[in-house]
Design a protein around this motif. Structure first.
Motif, PDB file in Angstrom:
ATOM      1  N   PRO A  19       0.804  -1.236   0.000  1.00 39.22           N
ATOM      2  CA  PRO A  19       0.000   0.000   0.000  1.00 39.22           C
ATOM      3  C   PRO A  19       0.834   1.282   0.000  1.00 39.22           C
ATOM      4  N   ALA A  20       2.179   1.159   0.072  1.00 38.83           N
ATOM      5  CA  ALA A  20       3.011   2.365   0.197  1.00 38.83           C
ATOM      6  C   ALA A  20       4.044   2.488  -0.922  1.00 38.83           C
ATOM      7  N   LEU A  21       3.719   1.909  -2.091  1.00 37.54           N
ATOM      8  CA  LEU A  21       4.647   2.021  -3.216  1.00 37.54           C
ATOM      9  C   LEU A  21       4.563   3.408  -3.855  1.00 37.54           C
ATOM     10  N   ARG A  22       5.698   3.915  -4.330  1.00 34.74           N
ATOM     11  CA  ARG A  22       5.756   5.152  -5.104  1.00 34.74           C
ATOM     12  C   ARG A  22       4.953   6.281  -4.458  1.00 34.74           C
ATOM     13  N   LEU A  23       5.377   6.667  -3.270  1.00 35.22           N
ATOM     14  CA  LEU A  23       4.665   7.689  -2.504  1.00 35.22           C
ATOM     15  C   LEU A  23       5.047   9.119  -2.898  1.00 35.22           C
ATOM     16  N   ARG A  24       5.952   9.250  -3.858  1.00 45.93           N
ATOM     17  CA  ARG A  24       6.430  10.572  -4.272  1.00 45.93           C
ATOM     18  C   ARG A  24       7.013  11.323  -3.088  1.00 45.93           C
ATOM     19  N   LEU A  25       7.944  10.676  -2.446  1.00 43.87           N
ATOM     20  CA  LEU A  25       8.586  11.276  -1.277  1.00 43.87           C
ATOM     21  C   LEU A  25       9.560  12.359  -1.705  1.00 43.87           C
ATOM     22  N   ALA A  26       9.773  13.304  -0.817  1.00 42.97           N
ATOM     23  CA  ALA A  26      10.706  14.390  -1.099  1.00 42.97           C
ATOM     24  C   ALA A  26      12.117  13.838  -1.246  1.00 42.97           C
ATOM     25  N   ALA A  27      12.810  14.285  -2.282  1.00 37.57           N
ATOM     26  CA  ALA A  27      14.200  13.876  -2.469  1.00 37.57           C
ATOM     27  C   ALA A  27      15.067  14.579  -1.434  1.00 37.57           C
TER      28      ALA A  27
END
Length: 288
Positions: A156-164
């Motif tokens: 459920p937490a794939l590709r969360l667009r986290l801050a680089a």
């Protein structure tokens, strides 16, 4: 205080702390700051120790299977976790404690993408995107482990667009280096000054500097040996005069070069970062 012995109660210059053993941490007991008041600290430590005693005498059923607490327990026993570098593992541990405090009793299968995104947005609003990203990455690691172990089918937490991670191209001037080292020495923290000089002259990351052993330093040849990240081959780096002078006066209380003056033991990463930032602020260095 000298005549009273309270298990896991520690007195330091900054106050009192309850520090459970590794065995107790595995049972869900975590360190707690008790403040400067000795009477209150003793009272709270006794309450915590009573909880420990109750837990140790209760039937050991372990965490409920399928819960987040159970998953973390399984992950910490896995090779995925065990092969992490000590410094990396310490960072993971801090995030795992937060995850357990928030979701410990929740079933892993109950997490939805929508719930994860809502939690992410809340963290980002509270901490900022960059700070929230660290915890969310560890949460994602846990779900990857759960999928790999067959606990859940979908992540459920794939590709969360986290801050680089922020660009880290800030370079200290020689005046800033001298000012920081002078402030560290003035505050009775020569280890902090030494950490900066090791970083300056060896070009190593903070985590690598914290675990650098005395065995890497050869005072006879005036070199420190480090291993290349890509090839793993040792490289002997000449030690400059100012670094050699500080190494000569550093106490050898531990296998690692850097030792916390308060504890006489190697630094824990969170503690080091906190002390480093306080000194940087006192020196007038920019917050970035």
């Amino acid at each position: 205080m000298a005549s009273i012995v309270i298990p896991y109660l520690r007195r330091k210059a900054s106050g009192f702390y309850w520090e459970p053993s590794k065995k107790l941490r595995a049972l869900g007991f975590f360190p707690e700051t008790l403040g400067p008041d000795e009477t209150k600290a003793i009272a709270r430590a006794r309450v915590l120790n009573d909880q420990v005693a109750a837990a140790l005498t209760a039937p050991d059923t372990g965490p409920r299977e399928g819960s987040m607490k159970w998953l973390v327990h399984q992950y910490e026993r896995s090779t995925n976790y065990q092969k992490l570098k000590p410094v990396t593992r310490e960072g993971y541990d801090a995030y795992l404690r937060e995850i357990l405090a928030m979701f410990g009793d929740v079933q892993v299968s109950a997490f939805t993408r929508r719930a994860i995104k809502a939690y992410q947005r809340g963290l980002e609003e509270k901490r900022g995107r960059a700070n929230a990203a660290g915890l969310m990455r560890v949460l994602s690691v846990l779900f990857s482990f759960a999928v790999d172990e067959g606990v859940i089918e979908h992540h459920p937490a794939l590709r969360l667009r986290l801050a680089a991670p922020a660009e880290r191209d800030q370079v200290w001037t020689r005046d800033q280096i001298r000012s920081f080292c002078a402030k560290a020495l003035d505050r009775g923290r020569p280890s902090m000054a030494l950490s900066v000089l090791l970083s300056v002259w060896l070009g190593q990351r903070q985590g690598d500097v914290l675990i650098m052993p005395w065995s890497a330093y050869d005072s006879a040849t005036g070199t420190i040996s480090i291993r290349q990240k890509k090839t793993g081959r040792p490289v002997a780096i000449p030690v400059k005069a100012e670094l050699a002078a500080m190494l000569a006066t550093a106490p050898r209380l531990s296998p690692t070069i850097l030792v916390n003056e308060e504890t006489g033991r190697p630094y824990k990463l969170d503690n080091f970062k906190h002390l480093f930032r306080k000194l940087a602020e006192a020196t007038g260095l920019p917050p970035d």
